[in-house]
Design an enzyme around this catalytic site. Structure first.
Site, PDB file in Angstrom:
ATOM      1  N   HIS A 161       0.815  -1.216   0.000  1.00 16.60           N
ATOM      2  CA  HIS A 161       0.000   0.000   0.000  1.00 16.60           C
ATOM      3  C   HIS A 161       0.854   1.275   0.000  1.00 16.60           C
ATOM      4  O   HIS A 161       0.348   2.349  -0.297  1.00 16.60           O
ATOM      5  CB  HIS A 161      -0.999   0.001   1.171  1.00 16.60           C
ATOM      6  CG  HIS A 161      -0.406   0.269   2.526  1.00 16.60           C
ATOM      7  ND1 HIS A 161      -0.127  -0.740   3.422  1.00 16.60           N
ATOM      8  CD2 HIS A 161      -0.056   1.416   3.144  1.00 16.60           C
ATOM      9  CE1 HIS A 161       0.361  -0.220   4.535  1.00 16.60           C
ATOM     10  NE2 HIS A 161       0.418   1.092   4.392  1.00 16.60           N
ATOM     11  N   ASP A 196      -0.100  -7.766   1.310  1.00 18.71           N
ATOM     12  CA  ASP A 196       0.264  -6.348   1.353  1.00 18.71           C
ATOM     13  C   ASP A 196       1.781  -6.176   1.423  1.00 18.71           C
ATOM     14  O   ASP A 196       2.289  -5.342   2.175  1.00 18.71           O
ATOM     15  CB  ASP A 196      -0.405  -5.630   2.524  1.00 18.71           C
ATOM     16  CG  ASP A 196      -0.256  -4.105   2.438  1.00 18.71           C
ATOM     17  OD1 ASP A 196      -0.177  -3.594   1.302  1.00 18.71           O
ATOM     18  OD2 ASP A 196      -0.184  -3.452   3.488  1.00 18.71           O
ATOM     19  N   SER A 274       4.756   2.522   7.918  1.00 17.52           N
ATOM     20  CA  SER A 274       4.329   1.384   7.094  1.00 17.52           C
ATOM     21  C   SER A 274       5.474   0.904   6.206  1.00 17.52           C
ATOM     22  O   SER A 274       6.091   1.683   5.492  1.00 17.52           O
ATOM     23  CB  SER A 274       3.139   1.775   6.213  1.00 17.52           C
ATOM     24  OG  SER A 274       1.967   1.857   6.973  1.00 17.52           O
TER      25      SER A 274
END
Length: 429
Positions: A161, A196, A274
């Site tokens: 992402h 992901d 992230s």
């Protein structure tokens, strides 16, 4: 009696040139803040959150300031100059205190791992044609097949992402800022939607890559460090523990994230973290920081990381095959299997996954699985629930022979099956 209408708002002044310029800038997600007015977005444990960062004076509810009267002032214990000197000398002469040694150890681990952390900025156009900027983190890793520092290949592992809008050629740009100060762009990008995860190849250079640790060996309470670029503040380090393991069924705002088996940590993870590494106290990678559960969008002590053993498998599959090959049973599992079902199947506690449908010409059909069978063990591993079984199956090498233990008519029945590759490369429950 109807209430009076509120007074009309005063007409606003036309926007200034600086305001018009600001409106034309790309929107940022997880980016470095302009401290008073920037908003941030991050994939979070309870969905997609936006968090604004503001610095303000703290006061009592309602805006009343806290006065500097005696009731609100904390008093330090009084020390004379001579007493302070004696205490300082005593501390300087005790270098082997456990906390001091622990701090030195954490500093060495941080020094080892920090050069492998990458700051990532990706820019792409959204569906409305506007420019969007994403920021996140990544970590340098070498594959055993190309591990030579001088002649090998160098890769960055991060969350999908973080680079999703710019993953296809021509769709956007991904800039990677390395520890040596250089900014580079990836030569090739591989992604896996179901976990992901993304792997980016960059030109080989003399930088230390992180080594994989064994996430299965982690215990609840083990210390871990989270590294990355929270709010764009690159190479930040936070300390915490492993709070839980095997977190599944998290609502992350997407149905594509099938393989969930998160580590939970209280190490501070914020927007911008992230894709960054979670490491143990040996400086080895044990997770990729991915999500937070938060009501504010910032860290509230509940962060989630993809375990390194899952990362290692996806990393190897993407580089070897260009995609992640996933095995499958060929069954539909019963999501309604709960404690109310225990008496009907003969279990005294809730575990296992109940089969609802067996599809023809599949490994399950060939092995003799039937409707209402409850899969209790996959190999030697006890199956906790249907999500656990999905992870166990899909991450087992294709073609492997596996022993199952199923509960059928209140009796345990062993059976063996050979896992085949799932026809659809995107796994679905």
């Amino acid at each position: 009696m109807p209430s009076a209408a509120p007074p009309p708002l005063p007409a606003s002044a036309p926007p200034s040139a600086s305001e018009r310029a600001a409106a034309a800038r790309p929107r940022r997600r997880g980016a470095a803040p302009r401290w008073a007015d920037r908003a941030f977005g991050a994939l979070a444990g309870a969905g997609l959150f936006a968090a604004g960062v503001t610095f303000a004076e703290l006061g009592r509810p309602g805006g009343t300031e806290i006065g500097l009267d005696g009731a609100n002032v904390a008093h330090a214990e009084g020390l004379s100059v001579e007493q302070a000197k004696l205490l300082r000398d005593e501390l300087d002469e005790s270098p082997d205190r456990p906390l001091l040694l622990g701090g030195e150890s954490i500093a060495r681990v941080s020094r080892l791992a920090s050069p492998s952390v990458v700051h990532i900025e990706s820019t792409y156009r959204d569906d409305d044609g506007g420019m969007v900027e994403e920021t996140g983190s990544g970590v340098l890793i070498r594959h055993p097949r190309w591990a030579d520092v001088h002649t090998g290949r160098l890769f960055v592992v991060t969350n999908r992402h973080v680079v999703a809008g710019a993953e296809t050629p021509g769709s956007g740009n991904v800039d990677l800022r390395l520890a040596d100060g250089h900014t580079v762009r990836p030569m090739k990008v591989w992604t896996d939607q179901a976990t992901d995860l993304a792997v980016l190849e960059i030109a080989n250079r003399d930088l230390p890559a992180i080594h994989f640790g064994n996430s299965d060996a982690l215990e609840i309470g083990h210390f871990v460090l989270a590294l990355g670029s929270p709010f764009g503040l690159d190479r930040s380090v936070t300390l915490g523990i492993v709070s839980a393991k095997g977190r599944r069924r998290l609502d992350l705002g997407t149905e594509d994230l099938i393989n969930q088996d998160f580590l939970q940590t209280d190490a501070a993870i914020n927007p911008g973290n992230s894709g960054g590494p979670l490491i143990d106290l040996r400086g080895r990678l044990v997770g990729i920081n991915t999500a937070i559960a938060s009501s504010s969008g910032g860290s509230e002590g509940i962060g989630f990381s993809i375990p390194s053993n899952l990362v290692r498998r996806v990393f190897d599959e993407l580089l070897t095959h260009g995609r992640v090959r996933r095995a499958y049973l060929g069954v539909q599992l019963d999501s309604g299997f709960d404690r109310r079902s225990l008496a009907n199947v003969g279990l005294d506690r809730l575990y296992g996954a109940r089969v609802q449908v067996v599809k023809p010409n599949t490994p399950a059909a060939d092995a003799g699985l039937r409707r209402n069978d409850v899969v209790l063990k996959f190999g030697t591993v006890e199956v906790q629930d249907l999500d656990h079984l999905i992870n166990l199956v899909s991450l087992t090498p294709v073609g492997e022979r596996v022993q199952l233990t199923v509960l059928r008519d209140r009796r345990e029945v062993p059976m063996t099956l050979v896992l085949a590759e799932r026809p659809d490369p995107r796994p679905r429950r």
